[in-house]
Scaffold this active site. Structure first.
Site, mmCIF file in Angstrom:
data_model
loop_
_atom_site.group_PDB
_atom_site.id
_atom_site.type_symbol
_atom_site.label_atom_id
_atom_site.label_comp_id
_atom_site.label_asym_id
_atom_site.label_seq_id
_atom_site.Cartn_x
_atom_site.Cartn_y
_atom_site.Cartn_z
ATOM 1 N N LYS A 106 53.051 60.430 61.417
ATOM 2 C CA LYS A 106 53.039 60.725 62.740
ATOM 3 C C LYS A 106 52.177 59.476 63.511
ATOM 4 C CE LYS A 106 53.776 64.669 65.041
ATOM 5 N NZ LYS A 106 54.507 65.353 64.897
ATOM 6 N N GLY A 218 57.397 81.938 75.668
ATOM 7 C CA GLY A 218 57.934 80.582 76.191
ATOM 8 C C GLY A 218 59.388 80.593 76.777
ATOM 9 N N GLY A 220 60.664 77.153 76.912
ATOM 10 C CA GLY A 220 61.108 75.661 76.868
ATOM 11 C C GLY A 220 62.109 75.392 76.007
ATOM 12 N N ASN A 221 62.353 74.258 75.370
ATOM 13 C CA ASN A 221 63.493 73.735 74.622
ATOM 14 C C ASN A 221 63.632 74.801 73.245
ATOM 15 O OD1 ASN A 221 64.048 71.985 71.818
ATOM 16 N ND2 ASN A 221 65.538 71.821 73.603
HETATM 17 P P1 NAD Z 1 58.400 72.734 75.877
HETATM 18 O O1 NAD Z 1 57.591 71.977 76.483
HETATM 19 O O2 NAD Z 1 59.994 72.544 75.959
HETATM 20 O O3 NAD Z 1 58.154 74.363 76.153
HETATM 21 C C1 NAD Z 1 57.111 74.922 76.205
HETATM 22 C C2 NAD Z 1 57.097 76.497 76.974
HETATM 23 O O4 NAD Z 1 55.864 77.111 76.539
HETATM 24 C C3 NAD Z 1 57.406 76.460 78.466
HETATM 25 O O5 NAD Z 1 58.257 77.439 78.852
HETATM 26 C C4 NAD Z 1 56.035 76.644 78.904
HETATM 27 O O6 NAD Z 1 56.072 77.018 80.214
HETATM 28 C C5 NAD Z 1 55.481 77.514 77.897
HETATM 29 N N1 NAD Z 1 54.129 77.578 77.883
HETATM 30 C C6 NAD Z 1 53.096 76.755 77.866
HETATM 31 N N2 NAD Z 1 51.857 77.094 77.760
HETATM 32 C C7 NAD Z 1 51.818 78.639 77.617
HETATM 33 C C8 NAD Z 1 51.197 79.688 78.060
HETATM 34 N N3 NAD Z 1 49.862 79.468 77.728
HETATM 35 N N4 NAD Z 1 51.612 81.015 77.973
HETATM 36 C C9 NAD Z 1 53.079 81.084 78.030
HETATM 37 N N5 NAD Z 1 53.853 79.963 77.964
HETATM 38 C C10 NAD Z 1 53.409 78.953 77.844
HETATM 39 O O7 NAD Z 1 57.980 72.775 74.195
HETATM 40 P P2 NAD Z 1 59.023 73.234 73.063
HETATM 41 O O8 NAD Z 1 59.767 71.870 72.731
HETATM 42 O O9 NAD Z 1 59.801 74.429 73.500
HETATM 43 O O10 NAD Z 1 57.901 73.438 71.887
HETATM 44 C C11 NAD Z 1 57.402 74.617 71.997
HETATM 45 C C12 NAD Z 1 56.697 74.883 70.615
HETATM 46 O O11 NAD Z 1 57.548 74.503 69.386
HETATM 47 C C13 NAD Z 1 55.449 73.808 70.463
HETATM 48 O O12 NAD Z 1 54.644 74.400 69.513
HETATM 49 C C14 NAD Z 1 56.219 72.448 69.535
HETATM 50 O O13 NAD Z 1 55.363 71.807 68.845
HETATM 51 C C15 NAD Z 1 57.138 73.343 68.627
HETATM 52 N N6 NAD Z 1 58.181 72.620 68.070
HETATM 53 C C16 NAD Z 1 59.161 72.212 68.803
HETATM 54 C C17 NAD Z 1 60.177 71.413 68.378
HETATM 55 C C18 NAD Z 1 61.474 71.000 69.210
HETATM 56 O O14 NAD Z 1 62.230 70.431 68.642
HETATM 57 N N7 NAD Z 1 61.224 71.192 70.624
HETATM 58 C C19 NAD Z 1 60.243 71.206 66.946
HETATM 59 C C20 NAD Z 1 59.292 71.881 66.230
HETATM 60 C C21 NAD Z 1 58.272 72.345 66.926
#
Ligand code: NAD
Length: 428
Positions: A106, A218, A220-221
């Site tokens: 990391k 959530g 997001g992605n």
């Molecule tokens: P992102 O930034 O695309 O989306 C995050 C989502 O969470 C958004 O919709 C945001 O509005 C919502 N959010 C944030 N704070 C919030 C709250 N207090 N209450 C409700 N909703 C809230 O992030 P992502 O890539 O989807 O990642 C989400 C989680 O998954 C994180 O913990 C990340 O570390 C983990 N993760 C992501 C990946 C990846 O490939 N994207 C891989 C492994 C782990």
């Protein structure tokens, strides 16, 4: 999380617990409790106004017994050496449980990326590489995007590395843009990976997916593709998703009487995962408090937003119908929530197994870079399914054989694999 609790102490504590369960030789445990290599460096950058600002950068390589280190680079104002150490350690276990031939790493820079202009960001990315290029590479350490970093930044970093080593080397960074050495399927990978593990858990528990309802935190992605996968791959229904509204700085839950339609919601969601409230209301969505998602009547809970939201207080509110918790986010459930799951017979799919689809597809990206031959999305997702399914069953088998909870079983599978690789290489 950064700055509040010491994440690295937590990572070591988790490791110590599993080392005890595995009866691990204390000498081997001593190697694995600490990262193998750590880099801390200062990056002077000329800002657009002509002044020089100096940024603090890090890279931690926890263990490379199974292959090159792998893990993101975070740009965050609260970054510390200890958060980077903890995240590097967790990457070792995540790659091992997914059974991809990579170790854990990391990196980070203490910076709020939104305070920089695009040219300043580019200089900072190149500055990080100028410090680290001798110690990263497709055979040494392969960084990727993470909090605060983007595919475009990986493109700049890969370019800087290629210039410094004197040859085009796309496999040094993953998470690159499509057409710039990125992989098909990376966007869907983590969310679909979550659903592959949910599908296997349902088969194990003899649940009919078409009769199951999920509630997702959530949008997001990860949550977007988990929602799409739950409906399109499993034939289930999604009661709600939630998001943090960046405009009024509050979180909301979005539900619909017929179940949400994630493909429609995608068309009214911005790049940060904020859903347009007015357009959602016009389409018949009910918008409630952001914590409501956890109380919805459902069979599967998918926390896919942020760490620690399923905790001692909120876990009491979950529906008695919930049978599976699939941890799409990193660290969404606290130890108190774990205790509740155990007491109530809820099947938990731990984060570093459940969301390993992202890093697995990053691994596929570097394999494709190495071959200079690129797979179709269908090929990538089929390979991902095979990997996730076999990782799930390795953990389930361990859980049943040793009579331990899924999270402990996942750690046991991961640590056992890393120890075996160390022994095979004569490190212990
Ligand atoms: P992102 O930034 O695309 O989306 C995050 C989502 O969470 C958004 O919709 C945001 O509005 C919502 N959010 C944030 N704070 C919030 C709250 N207090 N209450 C409700 N909703 C809230 O992030 P992502 O890539 O989807 O990642 C989400 C989680 O998954 C994180 O913990 C990340 O570390 C983990 N993760 C992501 C990946 C990846 O490939 N994207 C891989 C492994 C782990």
């Amino acid at each position: 999380m950064a700055g509040q609790i010491n994440a690295f102490e937590m990572a070591q504590k988790q490791f110590d617990g599993v080392a005890k369960l595995l009866n691990l030789d204390p000498q081997i445990a001593e190697i694995l409790r600490w990262p193998m290599r750590e880099y801390s460096f200062r990056i002077p950058i000329r800002m657009d106004d002509g002044t020089i600002r100096v940024f603090q950068g890090y890279r931690v390589q926890h263990n490379d017994s199974r292959g090159p280190n792998k893990g993101g680079i975070r740009f965050h104002p609260n970054e510390t050496f200890d958060t980077v150490r903890a995240l590097a350690t967790w990457m070792t276990w995540k790659c091992a449980v997914a059974d991809i031939p990579l170790g854990g790493g990391k990196g980070g820079i203490i910076v709020d990326p939104s305070s920089l202009t695009t040219p300043e960001k580019e200089r900072l990315c190149r500055g990080w590489v100028q410090n680290m290029w001798k110690n990263i590479g497709p055979r040494q350490d392969v960084p990727a995007p993470d909090v605060g970093t983007t595919p475009q930044m990986m493109g700049w970093m890969m370019d800087e590395y290629s210039k410094l080593v004197g040859e085009y080397t796309p496999g040094v960074f993953t998470g690159k843009p499509l057409g710039g050495g990125g992989s098909e399927g990376r966007t869907e990978a983590t969310g679909y990976g979550v659903i592959y593990t949910v599908r296997e858990a349902m088969a194990h528990l003899k649940l009919d997916p078409t009769k199951c309802v999920a509630a997702i935190e959530g949008f997001g992605n990860v949550a977007q593709y988990a929602a799409i996968g739950f409906i399109e791959m499993l034939g289930g229904k999604v009661a709600c998703v939630s998001c943090w509204d960046r405009n009024d700085k509050t979180s909301y839950t979005y539900s619909h009487k017929d179940g949400i339609d994630p493909r429609f919601l995608l068309t009214i969601t911005d790049q940060y995962g904020t859903i347009d409230q007015k357009k959602a209301k016009d389409a018949g969505y009910v918008i409630e408090d952001g914590e409501k998602w956890i109380e919805k009547e459902c069979d599967v809970l998918i926390p896919a937003a942020i760490e620690g939201h399923v905790n001692a207080d909120t876990v009491q509110k979950i529906s008695s119908r919930v049978k599976i918790v699939a941890e799409g986010a990193n660290g969404p459930c606290t130890p108190e929530a774990d205790e509740y799951f155990k007491k109530n017979g809820i099947f938990d799919i731990p984060d570093f197994l459940c969301n390993a689809g992202g890093v697995t597809t990053s691994y596929f990206e570097s394999v494709q870079n190495d071959m200079n031959y690129y797979w179709t999305k269908k090929e990538v997702l089929e390979r991902l399914d095979t990997k996730m399914t076999s990782a799930f069953h390795a953990v389930l088998d361990m859980s049943q054989k040793e009579g331990v909870y899924m999270r402990d079983a996942a750690y046991m599978v991961a640590i056992d694999r890393v120890v075996k690789a160390m022994q095979l290489r004569g490190w212990s």
